[in-house]
Design a protein around this motif. Structure first.
Motif: not given
Length: 109
Positions: A63-69, A74-77
């Motif tokens: 959850t500390s990642c700044f990049y897009k998951h 196209g759904r976001l994590e």
């Protein structure tokens, strides 16, 4: 202040930080600093995380990642944080725990 925390501190406000934001702008107010941080994070949110790999990988930053998951469709994590109560009454966020973490050291005879 020990050496490790002074190396991770902002040169102006001395607040501890675990990430460095490259910038050619030298801010002079708290608002300018926050704008630089927000702009940087917004830029990173538009870049796909190479560790997440569209759901095929596992990002070590969680959850500390700044990049897009994002998944291939196209759904976001969906981020779900587990809060645990500590002995001192403070709440802590639990990391992902998998059954394999417990079974990894298990030896069957």
């Amino acid at each position: 202040m020990d050496v490790n925390s002074s190396l991770r501190a902002c040169p102006i406000c001395r607040k501890l930080s675990y990430f460095v934001i490259p910038s050619v702008i030298w801010y002079s107010t708290k608002e300018e600093k926050q704008e630089i941080v927000d702009t940087y994070k917004e830029k990173l949110r538009s870049i796909d995380c190479k560790h997440f790999d569209f759901g095929n990988g596992n990002c070590p930053f969680g959850t500390s990642c700044f990049y897009k998951h994002a998944y291939r469709d196209g759904r976001l994590e969906e981020v779900v944080l587990r809060h645990l109560g500590a002995e001192d009454g403070q709440g802590v966020i639990a990391k992902n725990i998998r059954l394999s973490d417990f079974l990894g050291g298990l030896q069957i005879r």
